[in-house]
Design an enzyme around this catalytic site. Structure first.
Site, mmCIF file in Angstrom:
data_model
loop_
_atom_site.group_PDB
_atom_site.id
_atom_site.type_symbol
_atom_site.label_atom_id
_atom_site.label_comp_id
_atom_site.label_asym_id
_atom_site.label_seq_id
_atom_site.Cartn_x
_atom_site.Cartn_y
_atom_site.Cartn_z
ATOM 1 N N ARG A 1 59.731 54.320 41.654
ATOM 2 C CA ARG A 1 58.672 54.380 42.670
ATOM 3 C C ARG A 1 59.142 54.982 43.982
ATOM 4 O O ARG A 1 58.327 55.414 44.794
ATOM 5 C CB ARG A 1 58.066 52.984 42.860
ATOM 6 N N GLU B 1 64.619 41.080 40.351
ATOM 7 C CA GLU B 1 63.750 39.913 40.192
ATOM 8 C C GLU B 1 63.472 39.628 38.718
ATOM 9 O O GLU B 1 63.266 38.496 38.332
ATOM 10 C CB GLU B 1 62.432 40.178 40.949
HETATM 11 O O1 LIG Z 1 64.834 44.292 45.370
HETATM 12 P P1 LIG Z 1 64.868 44.246 43.865
HETATM 13 O O2 LIG Z 1 64.815 42.855 43.343
HETATM 14 O O3 LIG Z 1 66.007 45.026 43.301
HETATM 15 O O4 LIG Z 1 63.503 44.888 43.338
HETATM 16 C C1 LIG Z 1 62.959 46.059 43.851
HETATM 17 C C2 LIG Z 1 62.919 47.127 42.821
HETATM 18 O O5 LIG Z 1 62.127 46.724 41.683
HETATM 19 C C3 LIG Z 1 61.157 47.724 41.421
HETATM 20 O O6 LIG Z 1 61.626 48.700 40.552
HETATM 21 P P2 LIG Z 1 61.775 48.488 38.996
HETATM 22 O O7 LIG Z 1 63.197 48.188 38.693
HETATM 23 O O8 LIG Z 1 60.761 47.523 38.515
HETATM 24 O O9 LIG Z 1 61.553 49.929 38.405
HETATM 25 P P3 LIG Z 1 60.378 51.008 38.494
HETATM 26 O O10 LIG Z 1 60.354 51.538 39.897
HETATM 27 O O11 LIG Z 1 60.863 52.002 37.505
HETATM 28 O O12 LIG Z 1 59.094 50.346 38.099
HETATM 29 C C4 LIG Z 1 60.910 48.351 42.765
HETATM 30 O O13 LIG Z 1 60.327 49.647 42.642
HETATM 31 C C5 LIG Z 1 62.262 48.371 43.383
HETATM 32 O O14 LIG Z 1 63.013 49.516 42.984
HETATM 33 N N1 LIG Z 2 57.094 41.322 42.790
HETATM 34 C C1 LIG Z 2 57.244 42.635 42.626
HETATM 35 N N2 LIG Z 2 56.168 43.459 42.622
HETATM 36 C C2 LIG Z 2 56.325 44.778 42.468
HETATM 37 N N3 LIG Z 2 57.498 45.369 42.305
HETATM 38 C C3 LIG Z 2 58.588 44.592 42.320
HETATM 39 N N4 LIG Z 2 59.889 44.890 42.195
HETATM 40 C C4 LIG Z 2 60.577 43.745 42.260
HETATM 41 N N5 LIG Z 2 59.763 42.709 42.427
HETATM 42 C C5 LIG Z 2 58.508 43.213 42.472
#
Ligand SMILES: O=P(O)(O)OC[C@H]1O[C@H](OP(=O)(O)OP(=O)(O)O)[C@H](O)[C@@H]1O
Ligand SMILES: Nc1ncnc2[nH]cnc12
Length: 235
Positions: free
Chosen positions: A121, A158
């Protein structure tokens, strides 16, 4: 001439030629507290106060566009969906402008050479922001997606464990690097990205996020590196 050049020039001129900034620019320039404060206009000159109100209203619009999905991707997680921010061109424009102004404010004396965006993202707005700042864009990707030699860092988030990579040489030693992503939750992803930047010899000058989930205290993983978030959840 690019928007970023216009903005940088207009902000530089403001101090040199006393050309008043736009109201949102005034708000961002007037107080670093605007990024996470509801009383940003207190004690500011009128233009800045008007701008603080406008910035606050932009933030309300952005917050209002977010959607929440309980129990996604696993039970117990309240997923905050930022994708609606990109569906409406007016909101998308407001988002980019607000992010750009946040960077110009916090990196006033240290503009980034490189914007590093996190898979996936962080790719939605990192390249647009990099262009506005006249900086390079470099991706951090999940393991196995990029060719050639890469540096790797493991992280927990998370809802799971993963590995991030950057291509060797993508950041040159000494380059000033800003890491951007949509959300900081536990901070694991961002901390891993910061460690990759350092492995490549980059100078990590800050982190920028659209949204922070404060109760997860992700900032504590970022070693005191300057961290700016545009919005935060209230739960
Ligand atoms: O602070 P954190 O606990 O590390 O979480 C934040 C991360 O989690 C989500 O990505 P995700 O790994 O879900 O991947 P995506 O962007 O491919 O959906 C979000 O876009 C951040 O990169
Ligand atoms: N609660 C949440 N919602 C969307 N993106 C996330 N990435 C990590 N935690 C998330």
């Amino acid at each position: 001439m690019s928007t970023s050049t216009n903005t940088a020039q207009s902000l530089a001129q403001t101090s040199k030629d006393q050309i008043p900034p736009t109201s949102v620019e005034a708000a961002v320039l007037a107080s670093s507290a605007t990024s996470n404060s509801n009383d940003a206009s207190r004690g500011q000159p009128p233009a800045a106060a008007a701008g603080a109100a406008e910035l606050a209203s932009t933030k309300i619009t952005l917050l209002g566009a977010l959607k929440r999905f309980p129990d996604f991707p696993i039970p117990g997680i309240q997923f905050i969906d930022i994708l609606p921010l990109f569906q409406d061109p007016a909101i998308h424009t407001a988002l980019l402008r607000a992010l750009e102004l946040q960077v110009l404010e916090f990196a006033e004396h240290s503009k980034p050479d490189v914007v590093v965006g996190l898979d996936a993202r962080g790719f939605l707005f990192g390249p647009s922001l990099a262009l506005r700042l006249n900086a390079s864009f470099v991706p951090v990707r999940k393991q196995g997606k990029m060719p050639g030699p890469c540096v790797t860092a493991a992280y927990e988030k998370e809802y799971g464990t993963d590995f991030f990579q950057m291509q060797e040489g993508a950041v040159k030693p000494g380059q000033k690097v800003l890491v951007v992503d949509d959300i900081i939750a536990t901070g694991g992803s961002a901390a891993a990205a910061g460690s990759l930047v350092k492995q490549l010899g980059g100078d990590l000058i800050g982190y920028l996020f659209i949204l922070e989930i404060p109760f997860l205290n992700g900032r504590s993983k970022l070693d005191g590196v300057q961290t700016v978030t545009l919005l935060e959840t209230d739960e």
